[in-house]
Scaffold this motif. Structure first.
Motif, PDB file in Angstrom:
ATOM      1  N   GLY A 182      -4.791  17.339  -5.399  1.00 51.47           N
ATOM      2  CA  GLY A 182      -3.402  17.720  -5.242  1.00 51.47           C
ATOM      3  C   GLY A 182      -2.858  17.669  -3.841  1.00 51.47           C
ATOM      4  O   GLY A 182      -1.680  17.948  -3.622  1.00 51.47           O
ATOM      5  N   TYR A 183      -3.672  17.287  -2.864  1.00 47.97           N
ATOM      6  CA  TYR A 183      -3.134  17.228  -1.497  1.00 47.97           C
ATOM      7  C   TYR A 183      -3.549  15.979  -0.727  1.00 47.97           C
ATOM      8  O   TYR A 183      -3.077  15.748   0.396  1.00 47.97           O
ATOM      9  CB  TYR A 183      -3.536  18.477  -0.700  1.00 47.97           C
ATOM     10  CG  TYR A 183      -4.989  18.547  -0.281  1.00 47.97           C
ATOM     11  CD1 TYR A 183      -5.402  18.048   0.953  1.00 47.97           C
ATOM     12  CD2 TYR A 183      -5.941  19.117  -1.114  1.00 47.97           C
ATOM     13  CE1 TYR A 183      -6.734  18.105   1.336  1.00 47.97           C
ATOM     14  CE2 TYR A 183      -7.274  19.191  -0.739  1.00 47.97           C
ATOM     15  CZ  TYR A 183      -7.659  18.681   0.489  1.00 47.97           C
ATOM     16  OH  TYR A 183      -8.988  18.743   0.858  1.00 47.97           O
ATOM     17  N   GLU A 184      -4.414  15.155  -1.306  1.00 43.77           N
ATOM     18  CA  GLU A 184      -4.782  13.904  -0.642  1.00 43.77           C
ATOM     19  C   GLU A 184      -3.826  12.801  -1.090  1.00 43.77           C
ATOM     20  O   GLU A 184      -3.653  12.577  -2.290  1.00 43.77           O
ATOM     21  CB  GLU A 184      -6.218  13.524  -1.004  1.00 43.77           C
ATOM     22  CG  GLU A 184      -6.695  12.274  -0.283  1.00 43.77           C
ATOM     23  CD  GLU A 184      -8.125  11.889  -0.663  1.00 43.77           C
ATOM     24  OE1 GLU A 184      -8.573  10.823  -0.208  1.00 43.77           O
ATOM     25  OE2 GLU A 184      -8.775  12.640  -1.417  1.00 43.77           O
ATOM     26  N   PRO A 185      -3.180  12.111  -0.166  1.00 45.93           N
ATOM     27  CA  PRO A 185      -2.199  11.091  -0.569  1.00 45.93           C
ATOM     28  C   PRO A 185      -2.843   9.879  -1.215  1.00 45.93           C
ATOM     29  O   PRO A 185      -3.965   9.489  -0.882  1.00 45.93           O
ATOM     30  CB  PRO A 185      -1.509  10.718   0.753  1.00 45.93           C
ATOM     31  CG  PRO A 185      -2.504  11.065   1.815  1.00 45.93           C
ATOM     32  CD  PRO A 185      -3.258  12.264   1.303  1.00 45.93           C
ATOM     33  N   ILE A 186      -2.109   9.296  -2.158  1.00 46.36           N
ATOM     34  CA  ILE A 186      -2.472   8.020  -2.776  1.00 46.36           C
ATOM     35  C   ILE A 186      -1.442   6.993  -2.318  1.00 46.36           C
ATOM     36  O   ILE A 186      -0.241   7.270  -2.316  1.00 46.36           O
ATOM     37  CB  ILE A 186      -2.487   8.130  -4.313  1.00 46.36           C
ATOM     38  CG1 ILE A 186      -3.688   8.964  -4.760  1.00 46.36           C
ATOM     39  CG2 ILE A 186      -2.529   6.763  -4.962  1.00 46.36           C
ATOM     40  CD1 ILE A 186      -3.800   9.115  -6.261  1.00 46.36           C
ATOM     41  N   GLU A 187      -1.916   5.820  -1.913  1.00 49.04           N
ATOM     42  CA  GLU A 187      -1.004   4.798  -1.412  1.00 49.04           C
ATOM     43  C   GLU A 187       0.093   4.485  -2.433  1.00 49.04           C
ATOM     44  O   GLU A 187      -0.148   4.428  -3.638  1.00 49.04           O
ATOM     45  CB  GLU A 187      -1.766   3.512  -1.091  1.00 49.04           C
ATOM     46  CG  GLU A 187      -2.730   3.629   0.083  1.00 49.04           C
ATOM     47  CD  GLU A 187      -2.032   3.662   1.432  1.00 49.04           C
ATOM     48  OE1 GLU A 187      -0.817   3.890   1.487  1.00 49.04           O
ATOM     49  OE2 GLU A 187      -2.717   3.462   2.452  1.00 49.04           O
ATOM     50  N   ALA A 188       1.291   4.258  -1.936  1.00 54.81           N
ATOM     51  CA  ALA A 188       2.415   3.914  -2.793  1.00 54.81           C
ATOM     52  C   ALA A 188       2.263   2.490  -3.329  1.00 54.81           C
ATOM     53  O   ALA A 188       1.445   1.706  -2.849  1.00 54.81           O
ATOM     54  CB  ALA A 188       3.721   4.042  -2.006  1.00 54.81           C
ATOM     55  N   ASP A 189       3.058   2.179  -4.339  1.00 59.02           N
ATOM     56  CA  ASP A 189       3.065   0.840  -4.909  1.00 59.02           C
ATOM     57  C   ASP A 189       3.839  -0.086  -3.975  1.00 59.02           C
ATOM     58  O   ASP A 189       5.070  -0.063  -3.939  1.00 59.02           O
ATOM     59  CB  ASP A 189       3.714   0.887  -6.298  1.00 59.02           C
ATOM     60  CG  ASP A 189       3.924  -0.501  -6.870  1.00 59.02           C
ATOM     61  OD1 ASP A 189       3.036  -1.357  -6.669  1.00 59.02           O
ATOM     62  OD2 ASP A 189       4.967  -0.731  -7.517  1.00 59.02           O
ATOM     63  N   ASP A 190       3.104  -0.859  -3.210  1.00 58.66           N
ATOM     64  CA  ASP A 190       3.715  -1.769  -2.234  1.00 58.66           C
ATOM     65  C   ASP A 190       2.764  -2.946  -2.043  1.00 58.66           C
ATOM     66  O   ASP A 190       1.569  -2.740  -1.816  1.00 58.66           O
ATOM     67  CB  ASP A 190       3.939  -1.041  -0.902  1.00 58.66           C
ATOM     68  CG  ASP A 190       4.754  -1.865   0.091  1.00 58.66           C
ATOM     69  OD1 ASP A 190       4.287  -2.967   0.465  1.00 58.66           O
ATOM     70  OD2 ASP A 190       5.838  -1.413   0.489  1.00 58.66           O
ATOM     71  N   PRO A 191       3.278  -4.184  -2.127  1.00 62.59           N
ATOM     72  CA  PRO A 191       2.380  -5.346  -2.014  1.00 62.59           C
ATOM     73  C   PRO A 191       1.671  -5.447  -0.677  1.00 62.59           C
ATOM     74  O   PRO A 191       0.657  -6.143  -0.555  1.00 62.59           O
ATOM     75  CB  PRO A 191       3.326  -6.543  -2.228  1.00 62.59           C
ATOM     76  CG  PRO A 191       4.696  -6.020  -1.949  1.00 62.59           C
ATOM     77  CD  PRO A 191       4.676  -4.584  -2.362  1.00 62.59           C
TER      78      PRO A 191
END
Length: 355
Positions: free
Chosen positions: A157-166
């Protein structure tokens, strides 16, 4: 889990379905005492072109069939049971549901299955579903990213996941049922979860999510289900002693069902060390700054209660949901302590000194 994944992200699951059907046909033929069908014949016509473009799938299929072909009908039936068990979603997450593995009993077949499904897993990043502009993995990531609007790993719940970006790397795609033990689920999207790097590589790894520390089957969360864990600091003592910081207590609901997930991801330790201990003083400073900017005088009790009550309503806007929950719960405790006829003055003095 602190969030769940959208079931729509599992819809382009044809690589897994096609391979599992091919292996099922082969094993059923061997059980009946017949030869397994050739690879081309075992693959459904709808997706045959994709699987026969190169020799790798056929080679790995034939290797698997050769390992099974020298076994008894009973052993082939055991392999088929494992194949079906490992893909019995979501029932497999219930402790009373059998989920067999052939890792120890038939290690050569197990390794052949691992090789086949590892190659299939790689194809998630290469192959597109008919009519789609994006690969299966990219489509999966798009759907998960849109669903997880807060952009954080559902397991912590606090570690970021990369956004959808090529231009960004796709997040780690974890095998929820570890492929080292359950290879037949190795490319099943129902068994794959986008996960934070630390959660995946430093904590989950190849641990068996279905077993506790005593190797006993336990109920576990379905990552594509609806059940989420409620988290609070109920039981925490903010002023634990002279010169000491808070004595943190993390409360999870449901408690028993979440124990194995918390153990595997070391959640209590991580949240206490990386969130609470690291940030609670900053939260206090933010609250005091909020009071000053809004001309609320915390030197009197009414002002302190007003400042804490109003600032608490802003905590829900934290970027990551776990931090928002913990921060809100922290100020719930401070507000309750201020209202306590016995300890209220002590908490008030603590806030004034912090200012």
């Amino acid at each position: 889990m602190l969030a769940t994944y959208p079931i729509a992200a599992t819809e382009q699951n044809w690589i897994s379905v096609t391979l599992l059907n091919a292996l099922r046909l082969a094993l059923e033929s061997l059980i009946q005492g017949n030869a397994a069908p050739d690879f081309v014949d075992a693959i459904s016509e709808e997706y045959r072109d994709a699987f026969v473009k190169g020799p790798k799938f056929q080679t790995l299929y034939e290797k698997f069939v050769a390992k099974c072909g020298i076994l008894t009908s009973q052993q082939c039936a055991q392999i088929l049971d494992a194949l079906l068990d490992q893909n019995n979603f979501p029932a497999v997450f219930i402790a009373t549901t059998t989920c067999s593995s052939i890792k120890d009993a038939l290690p050569e077949v197990h390794e052949a299955a691992k090789d086949l499904f590892k190659h299939a897993f790689d194809k998630l990043s290469d192959w597109k579903s008919p009519g789609s502009e994006h690969t299966i993995r990219a489509t999966y990531h798009q759907l998960v990213d849109a669903h997880l609007s807060h952009g954080s790993c559902p397991f912590c719940g606090y570690e970021p996941i990369e956004a959808d970006d090529p231009d960004l790397a796709d997040p780690d795609l974890d095998h929820y049922l570890a492929v080292s033990r359950y290879p037949f689920a190795g490319v099943n999207l129902r068994n794959l979860t986008a996960m934070g790097v630390n959660c995946n590589r430093s904590y989950k790894g190849a641990q068996d999510i279905l077993l506790n520390e005593h190797n006993q089957r336990v109920d576990c969360f379905d990552p594509y289900g609806n059940e989420q864990v409620a988290l609070s600091l109920s039981g925490t003592t903010i002023l634990s002693g002279a010169g000491e910081g808070p004595a943190w207590t993390l409360t999870f609901d449901p408690d028993v069902k979440s124990q194995n997930w918390r153990r595997i991801f070391r959640l209590e330790t991580r949240l206490k060390s990386s969130v609470l201990e690291k940030h609670y003083k900053t939260w206090l400073k933010q609250c005091i700054s909020y009071a000053q900017k809004n001309n609320i005088d915390i030197r009197n009790m009414d002002g302190a209660l007003e400042a804490v009550g109003k600032f608490k309503t802003t905590c829900e806007f934290e970027t990551f949901p776990t931090i928002a929950r913990l921060k809100t719960s922290f100020f719930d405790l401070i507000e309750a302590a201020l209202n306590d006829p016995v300890g209220g003055e002590r908490m008030h003095n603590f806030l004034v000194k912090a200012a």
